[in-house]
Design a protein around this motif. Structure first.
Motif, PDB file in Angstrom:
ATOM      1  N   ASP A   1       0.815  -1.212   0.000  1.00  0.00           N
ATOM      2  CA  ASP A   1       0.000   0.000   0.000  1.00  0.00           C
ATOM      3  C   ASP A   1       0.852   1.268   0.000  1.00  0.00           C
ATOM      4  O   ASP A   1       0.349   2.363   0.264  1.00  0.00           O
ATOM      5  CB  ASP A   1      -0.931   0.014   1.211  1.00  0.00           C
ATOM      6  CG  ASP A   1      -0.185  -0.008   2.543  1.00  0.00           C
ATOM      7  OD1 ASP A   1       1.023  -0.314   2.538  1.00  0.00           O
ATOM      8  OD2 ASP A   1      -0.806   0.279   3.582  1.00  0.00           O
ATOM      9  N   SER A   2       2.146   1.137  -0.295  1.00  0.00           N
ATOM     10  CA  SER A   2       3.021   2.305  -0.369  1.00  0.00           C
ATOM     11  C   SER A   2       3.675   2.390  -1.739  1.00  0.00           C
ATOM     12  O   SER A   2       4.147   1.382  -2.284  1.00  0.00           O
ATOM     13  CB  SER A   2       4.113   2.222   0.710  1.00  0.00           C
ATOM     14  OG  SER A   2       5.027   3.299   0.580  1.00  0.00           O
ATOM     15  N   GLY A   3       3.676   3.596  -2.278  1.00  0.00           N
ATOM     16  CA  GLY A   3       4.316   3.800  -3.584  1.00  0.00           C
ATOM     17  C   GLY A   3       5.739   4.284  -3.464  1.00  0.00           C
ATOM     18  O   GLY A   3       6.367   4.626  -4.469  1.00  0.00           O
ATOM     19  N   LEU A   4       6.266   4.330  -2.232  1.00  0.00           N
ATOM     20  CA  LEU A   4       7.615   4.826  -2.000  1.00  0.00           C
ATOM     21  C   LEU A   4       8.574   3.715  -1.618  1.00  0.00           C
ATOM     22  O   LEU A   4       8.163   2.648  -1.157  1.00  0.00           O
ATOM     23  CB  LEU A   4       7.604   5.880  -0.882  1.00  0.00           C
ATOM     24  CG  LEU A   4       6.754   7.114  -1.091  1.00  0.00           C
ATOM     25  CD1 LEU A   4       6.816   7.999   0.147  1.00  0.00           C
ATOM     26  CD2 LEU A   4       7.207   7.887  -2.321  1.00  0.00           C
ATOM     27  N   THR A   5       9.851   3.986  -1.799  1.00  0.00           N
ATOM     28  CA  THR A   5      10.897   3.087  -1.336  1.00  0.00           C
ATOM     29  C   THR A   5      12.136   3.920  -1.028  1.00  0.00           C
ATOM     30  O   THR A   5      12.160   5.125  -1.295  1.00  0.00           O
ATOM     31  CB  THR A   5      11.219   1.985  -2.363  1.00  0.00           C
ATOM     32  OG1 THR A   5      12.095   1.018  -1.753  1.00  0.00           O
ATOM     33  CG2 THR A   5      11.890   2.555  -3.605  1.00  0.00           C
ATOM     34  N   LEU A   6      13.138   3.279  -0.467  1.00  0.00           N
ATOM     35  CA  LEU A   6      14.366   3.964  -0.069  1.00  0.00           C
ATOM     36  C   LEU A   6      15.519   3.472  -0.928  1.00  0.00           C
ATOM     37  O   LEU A   6      15.747   2.270  -1.037  1.00  0.00           O
ATOM     38  CB  LEU A   6      14.649   3.686   1.412  1.00  0.00           C
ATOM     39  CG  LEU A   6      15.777   4.461   2.088  1.00  0.00           C
ATOM     40  CD1 LEU A   6      15.519   5.963   2.041  1.00  0.00           C
ATOM     41  CD2 LEU A   6      15.913   4.011   3.544  1.00  0.00           C
ATOM     42  N   LYS A   7      16.228   4.394  -1.573  1.00  0.00           N
ATOM     43  CA  LYS A   7      17.326   4.029  -2.460  1.00  0.00           C
ATOM     44  C   LYS A   7      18.593   4.802  -2.093  1.00  0.00           C
ATOM     45  O   LYS A   7      18.526   5.923  -1.591  1.00  0.00           O
ATOM     46  CB  LYS A   7      16.964   4.331  -3.917  1.00  0.00           C
ATOM     47  CG  LYS A   7      15.842   3.476  -4.481  1.00  0.00           C
ATOM     48  CD  LYS A   7      16.280   2.050  -4.721  1.00  0.00           C
ATOM     49  CE  LYS A   7      15.184   1.246  -5.415  1.00  0.00           C
ATOM     50  NZ  LYS A   7      15.602  -0.162  -5.622  1.00  0.00           N
ATOM     51  N   LEU A   8      19.742   4.182  -2.395  1.00  0.00           N
ATOM     52  CA  LEU A   8      21.039   4.819  -2.164  1.00  0.00           C
ATOM     53  C   LEU A   8      21.581   5.340  -3.486  1.00  0.00           C
ATOM     54  O   LEU A   8      21.741   4.592  -4.438  1.00  0.00           O
ATOM     55  CB  LEU A   8      22.022   3.805  -1.562  1.00  0.00           C
ATOM     56  CG  LEU A   8      23.443   4.294  -1.292  1.00  0.00           C
ATOM     57  CD1 LEU A   8      23.443   5.391  -0.243  1.00  0.00           C
ATOM     58  CD2 LEU A   8      24.322   3.123  -0.842  1.00  0.00           C
ATOM     59  N   PHE A   9      21.843   6.648  -3.563  1.00  0.00           N
ATOM     60  CA  PHE A   9      22.395   7.281  -4.759  1.00  0.00           C
ATOM     61  C   PHE A   9      23.639   8.073  -4.378  1.00  0.00           C
ATOM     62  O   PHE A   9      23.546   9.048  -3.645  1.00  0.00           O
ATOM     63  CB  PHE A   9      21.379   8.221  -5.415  1.00  0.00           C
ATOM     64  CG  PHE A   9      20.152   7.552  -5.962  1.00  0.00           C
ATOM     65  CD1 PHE A   9      20.146   6.992  -7.227  1.00  0.00           C
ATOM     66  CD2 PHE A   9      18.994   7.486  -5.194  1.00  0.00           C
ATOM     67  CE1 PHE A   9      19.011   6.380  -7.726  1.00  0.00           C
ATOM     68  CE2 PHE A   9      17.859   6.882  -5.688  1.00  0.00           C
ATOM     69  CZ  PHE A   9      17.865   6.324  -6.958  1.00  0.00           C
ATOM     70  N   GLY A  10      24.787   7.659  -4.885  1.00  0.00           N
ATOM     71  CA  GLY A  10      26.015   8.406  -4.650  1.00  0.00           C
ATOM     72  C   GLY A  10      26.317   8.658  -3.190  1.00  0.00           C
ATOM     73  O   GLY A  10      26.765   9.731  -2.825  1.00  0.00           O
ATOM     74  N   GLY A  11      26.027   7.693  -2.329  1.00  0.00           N
ATOM     75  CA  GLY A  11      26.332   7.835  -0.915  1.00  0.00           C
ATOM     76  C   GLY A  11      25.231   8.484  -0.094  1.00  0.00           C
ATOM     77  O   GLY A  11      25.373   8.617   1.125  1.00  0.00           O
ATOM     78  N   SER A  12      24.123   8.880  -0.742  1.00  0.00           N
ATOM     79  CA  SER A  12      23.013   9.513  -0.024  1.00  0.00           C
ATOM     80  C   SER A  12      21.742   8.689  -0.199  1.00  0.00           C
ATOM     81  O   SER A  12      21.450   8.202  -1.296  1.00  0.00           O
ATOM     82  CB  SER A  12      22.766  10.931  -0.540  1.00  0.00           C
ATOM     83  OG  SER A  12      23.867  11.764  -0.260  1.00  0.00           O
TER      84      SER A  12
END
Length: 203
Positions: free
Chosen positions: A55-66
């Motif tokens: 039920d969530s359209g979000l996720t957590l990703k790592l980009f260039g150390g952030s």
């Protein structure tokens, strides 16, 4: 490792406020006063929670150390459809200034935009991203890896351009600096007859 749910919520709120700049593990450690081990456990819990929730359209990703909160890949087509078909939203003078700078100076970092305008540009940048007019075009090499912004195909469509080469040239004389915001704004508005209702000559 057991994690404090209140700290998890605080971490999520910091990531939301950071937007497309994201936050590194060390930045999150400083903000939450957690150890590296604790912070990695919190990030892991957040990431797993997003990935497991239907039920969530979000996720957590790592980009260039952030770490950044982003929309899930499976909704990419729907999001693209929304951006392409939504009616133009109001574009403030500040957003228009930022759009003009990005259009002519791209790829450009937020710091460079701030320097040209003399004020912070986080808000206008988020507005332009939400309108689908600009997007991340990569990152600078070296420490910090600042985000580089550029215009999108939707920008070209909104302003009736076949390509960026169709942008009218910025003319300046010895008394005018191409970096001057007034010069950007005057010529950008004259070229596209943009008003504060958000429409260009192609809306």
């Amino acid at each position: 490792m057991e994690v404090d749910n209140q700290i998890v919520g605080k971490t999520e709120s910091f990531l939301f406020l950071a937007g497309d700049e994201g936050l590194s593990v060390r930045q999150l450690m400083a903000l939450t006063e957690q150890s590296e081990e604790q912070m990695l456990a919190i990030i892991g819990q957040l990431k797993n929670s997003y990935e497991q929730r239907q039920d969530s359209g979000l996720t957590l990703k790592l980009f260039g150390g952030s770490y950044r909160l982003v929309t899930k890949a499976e909704y990419a087509d729907d999001i693209k459809k929304l951006l392409e078909n939504s009616s133009p939203k109001s574009i403030t003078q500040a957003s228009l200034e930022v759009l003009a700078i990005i259009a002519y100076q791209q790829p450009v970092t937020r710091v460079e935009i701030d320097d040209l305008r003399g004020v912070k540009s986080e808000g206008p940048i988020h507005t332009l991203i939400s309108n689908g007019l600009i997007m991340e075009k990569g990152r600078l090499e070296g420490s910090g890896r600042a985000i580089l912004y550029g215009t999108t195909d939707l920008f070209l469509d909104r302003f009736g351009l076949a390509s960026l080469s169709d942008l009218p040239p910025l003319m300046h004389n010895d008394e005018e600096d191409v970096g001057d915001t007034d010069l950007f704004m005057t010529q950008f508005q004259e070229a596209f007859e943009v008003d504060n209702n958000g429409g260009g000559n192609h809306s």
